[in-house]
Motif scaffolding. Sequence first.
Motif, PDB file in Angstrom:
ATOM      1  N   GLN A   1     -91.024  38.692  21.887  1.00 37.83           N
ATOM      2  CA  GLN A   1     -89.579  38.927  21.794  1.00 37.83           C
ATOM      3  C   GLN A   1     -88.905  37.847  20.962  1.00 37.83           C
ATOM      4  N   ASP A   2     -89.378  36.605  21.085  1.00 38.06           N
ATOM      5  CA  ASP A   2     -88.846  35.536  20.246  1.00 38.06           C
ATOM      6  C   ASP A   2     -89.019  35.868  18.765  1.00 38.06           C
ATOM      7  N   LEU A   3     -90.185  36.385  18.407  1.00 38.28           N
ATOM      8  CA  LEU A   3     -90.429  36.763  17.012  1.00 38.28           C
ATOM      9  C   LEU A   3     -89.460  37.858  16.560  1.00 38.28           C
ATOM     10  N   VAL A   4     -89.235  38.832  17.430  1.00 40.93           N
ATOM     11  CA  VAL A   4     -88.291  39.903  17.104  1.00 40.93           C
ATOM     12  C   VAL A   4     -86.907  39.319  16.831  1.00 40.93           C
ATOM     13  N   GLU A   5     -86.459  38.425  17.716  1.00 41.68           N
ATOM     14  CA  GLU A   5     -85.106  37.874  17.597  1.00 41.68           C
ATOM     15  C   GLU A   5     -84.988  36.918  16.408  1.00 41.68           C
ATOM     16  N   MET A   6     -86.063  36.192  16.116  1.00 41.60           N
ATOM     17  CA  MET A   6     -86.045  35.272  14.983  1.00 41.60           C
ATOM     18  C   MET A   6     -85.730  35.996  13.680  1.00 41.60           C
ATOM     19  N   PHE A   7     -86.281  37.207  13.532  1.00 43.62           N
ATOM     20  CA  PHE A   7     -86.151  37.923  12.269  1.00 43.62           C
ATOM     21  C   PHE A   7     -85.226  39.138  12.369  1.00 43.62           C
ATOM     22  N   ARG A   8     -84.432  39.172  13.427  1.00 49.14           N
ATOM     23  CA  ARG A   8     -83.437  40.237  13.531  1.00 49.14           C
ATOM     24  C   ARG A   8     -82.346  40.005  12.479  1.00 49.14           C
ATOM     25  N   PRO A   9     -81.824  41.060  11.852  1.00 52.44           N
ATOM     26  CA  PRO A   9     -80.788  40.855  10.821  1.00 52.44           C
ATOM     27  C   PRO A   9     -79.569  40.141  11.384  1.00 52.44           C
ATOM     28  N   LEU A  10     -79.085  39.170  10.639  1.00 49.10           N
ATOM     29  CA  LEU A  10     -77.862  38.461  11.009  1.00 49.10           C
ATOM     30  C   LEU A  10     -76.659  39.121  10.339  1.00 49.10           C
ATOM     31  N   PRO A  11     -75.502  39.099  10.991  1.00 50.07           N
ATOM     32  CA  PRO A  11     -74.290  39.636  10.349  1.00 50.07           C
ATOM     33  C   PRO A  11     -73.853  38.747   9.199  1.00 50.07           C
ATOM     34  N   CYS A  12     -72.855  39.206   8.466  1.00 48.28           N
ATOM     35  CA  CYS A  12     -72.269  38.379   7.414  1.00 48.28           C
ATOM     36  C   CYS A  12     -71.694  37.109   8.036  1.00 48.28           C
ATOM     37  N   LEU A  13     -71.954  35.973   7.423  1.00 49.37           N
ATOM     38  CA  LEU A  13     -71.560  34.689   7.986  1.00 49.37           C
ATOM     39  C   LEU A  13     -70.197  34.222   7.511  1.00 49.37           C
ATOM     40  N   SER A  14     -69.521  35.020   6.709  1.00 49.12           N
ATOM     41  CA  SER A  14     -68.205  34.623   6.203  1.00 49.12           C
ATOM     42  C   SER A  14     -67.149  34.585   7.299  1.00 49.12           C
ATOM     43  N   THR A  15     -67.439  35.207   8.454  1.00 55.19           N
ATOM     44  CA  THR A  15     -66.485  35.183   9.571  1.00 55.19           C
ATOM     45  C   THR A  15     -66.537  33.878  10.346  1.00 55.19           C
ATOM     46  N   VAL A  16     -67.518  33.035  10.049  1.00 51.23           N
ATOM     47  CA  VAL A  16     -67.657  31.756  10.761  1.00 51.23           C
ATOM     48  C   VAL A  16     -66.678  30.760  10.141  1.00 51.23           C
ATOM     49  N   SER A  17     -65.603  30.500  10.833  1.00 51.49           N
ATOM     50  CA  SER A  17     -64.560  29.637  10.281  1.00 51.49           C
ATOM     51  C   SER A  17     -64.849  28.158  10.476  1.00 51.49           C
TER      52      SER A  17
ATOM     53  N   ALA B   1     -81.154  27.907  15.699  1.00 48.13           N
ATOM     54  CA  ALA B   1     -80.148  28.057  14.645  1.00 48.13           C
ATOM     55  C   ALA B   1     -79.715  29.506  14.523  1.00 48.13           C
ATOM     56  N   THR B   2     -80.660  30.433  14.687  1.00 43.55           N
ATOM     57  CA  THR B   2     -80.324  31.857  14.677  1.00 43.55           C
ATOM     58  C   THR B   2     -79.356  32.189  15.811  1.00 43.55           C
ATOM     59  N   VAL B   3     -79.636  31.670  17.005  1.00 45.13           N
ATOM     60  CA  VAL B   3     -78.757  31.894  18.158  1.00 45.13           C
ATOM     61  C   VAL B   3     -77.368  31.329  17.878  1.00 45.13           C
ATOM     62  N   ALA B   4     -77.312  30.137  17.282  1.00 51.73           N
ATOM     63  CA  ALA B   4     -76.027  29.508  16.975  1.00 51.73           C
ATOM     64  C   ALA B   4     -75.233  30.335  15.970  1.00 51.73           C
ATOM     65  N   MET B   5     -75.904  30.830  14.919  1.00 54.61           N
ATOM     66  CA  MET B   5     -75.215  31.634  13.907  1.00 54.61           C
ATOM     67  C   MET B   5     -74.721  32.949  14.495  1.00 54.61           C
ATOM     68  N   ASP B   6     -75.543  33.580  15.325  1.00 50.14           N
ATOM     69  CA  ASP B   6     -75.131  34.831  15.960  1.00 50.14           C
ATOM     70  C   ASP B   6     -73.897  34.616  16.829  1.00 50.14           C
ATOM     71  N   PHE B   7     -73.906  33.537  17.625  1.00 58.19           N
ATOM     72  CA  PHE B   7     -72.770  33.249  18.500  1.00 58.19           C
ATOM     73  C   PHE B   7     -71.512  32.978  17.681  1.00 58.19           C
ATOM     74  N   ALA B   8     -71.658  32.182  16.627  1.00 58.85           N
ATOM     75  CA  ALA B   8     -70.492  31.814  15.809  1.00 58.85           C
ATOM     76  C   ALA B   8     -69.925  33.010  15.069  1.00 58.85           C
ATOM     77  N   ALA B   9     -70.786  33.941  14.639  1.00 57.50           N
ATOM     78  CA  ALA B   9     -70.303  35.132  13.945  1.00 57.50           C
ATOM     79  C   ALA B   9     -69.577  36.069  14.905  1.00 57.50           C
ATOM     80  N   ALA B  10     -70.056  36.137  16.165  1.00 55.92           N
ATOM     81  CA  ALA B  10     -69.451  37.040  17.147  1.00 55.92           C
ATOM     82  C   ALA B  10     -68.217  36.440  17.802  1.00 55.92           C
ATOM     83  N   LEU B  11     -68.233  35.125  18.032  1.00 54.46           N
ATOM     84  CA  LEU B  11     -67.144  34.454  18.759  1.00 54.46           C
ATOM     85  C   LEU B  11     -66.711  33.203  17.990  1.00 54.46           C
ATOM     86  N   PRO B  12     -66.183  33.370  16.802  1.00 51.36           N
ATOM     87  CA  PRO B  12     -65.870  32.200  15.960  1.00 51.36           C
ATOM     88  C   PRO B  12     -64.866  31.243  16.586  1.00 51.36           C
ATOM     89  N   ALA B  13     -63.974  31.750  17.421  1.00 50.64           N
ATOM     90  CA  ALA B  13     -62.957  30.887  18.018  1.00 50.64           C
ATOM     91  C   ALA B  13     -63.533  29.921  19.040  1.00 50.64           C
TER      92      ALA B  13
END
Length: 308
Positions: free
Chosen positions: A227-243, A117-129
């Motif tokens: 590394q998985d633990l690091v990425e799990m708790f890495r700060p996520l960007p603002c999610l308002s850009t996810v359209s 879910a973290t990977v999905a949110m990161d992708f959607a925030a970076a590449l919403p289109a």
Amino acid sequence: MSPASASDTPAVAEERRVLRAPGADVIYRIRRTHAIAPGAPIVFLHGLASNMSRWSELTRLTTLSQRHDLIRIDLLGHGESMTRRPFDTRCWREDLRLLLDSEGATTAYLVGHSLGATVAMDFAAALPARVAGLVLIDPVFREAVVPEKRHLVLGGPVFQAAARLLRVFNRLGLHRRHLPPLDLERLDQQARAALADPDPARLEAFVRHYSSAREDLRHIPHANYLQDLVEMFRPLPCLSTVSAPVLVLRSTIAGFQIEGEVARRLAEFPQVRVEPVDCHHWPVTERPLEVRRWIEEWIDEMEKAVRS
């Protein structure tokens, strides 16, 4: 929600595909639909120390295969996409982009559990289109982790340093030569037998087993686990850009996140629907029919809205 039922349509055979990505090959399996006018493909993202077998049962049984290509991927550093080289969320984001490009997909639905879910949110925030919709199963937010688990958040720099040190030893040839494969569908069957047992000790044993870092480490390099633990708790960007619209399925018993903080982060999504699932942190294991039907009905609803 209507009663759960498996698809009456025979499952289409999966095709194993290799994505030639920087750093290492990434393996995914695709179950192609026979629909004349298919919807956007659905990409399933596994969790921490996991692999694509997390989604074997769901993708084989779901009715979504009648209208969508179904893609299971081993994220870099996991399963068949194993590597002892460094990786991070940015690598996974780029691999997903390359996968969609390789399949000629303009957009896709992303279904992720926990780290997935973290990977999905990161992708959607970076590449919403590139995202048609998100299904987040027990997403984890670093701000929401309860005090007794905060060491997992605060330990990120230590975990990162330890992972780098372990990779130095790996380059010198000091590592395990064989990692036993992890078949999560088979493990799920064993877990459900334990859950059906009236003896509460079996339930406690199940939770301990599924929560065990020692058990996880049998199947994944120590550096990759850290590394998985690091990425799990890495700060996520603002999610308002996810359209894109978002469905969130949240376990009711997990108890390792502060509910108010989770609600605050989820409220950043412009279009979000949150549904409870009565289980611990493993809805796909504990409530497979319920989870499958939520995903099927929600994606069907989204597709109807697109066509109307």
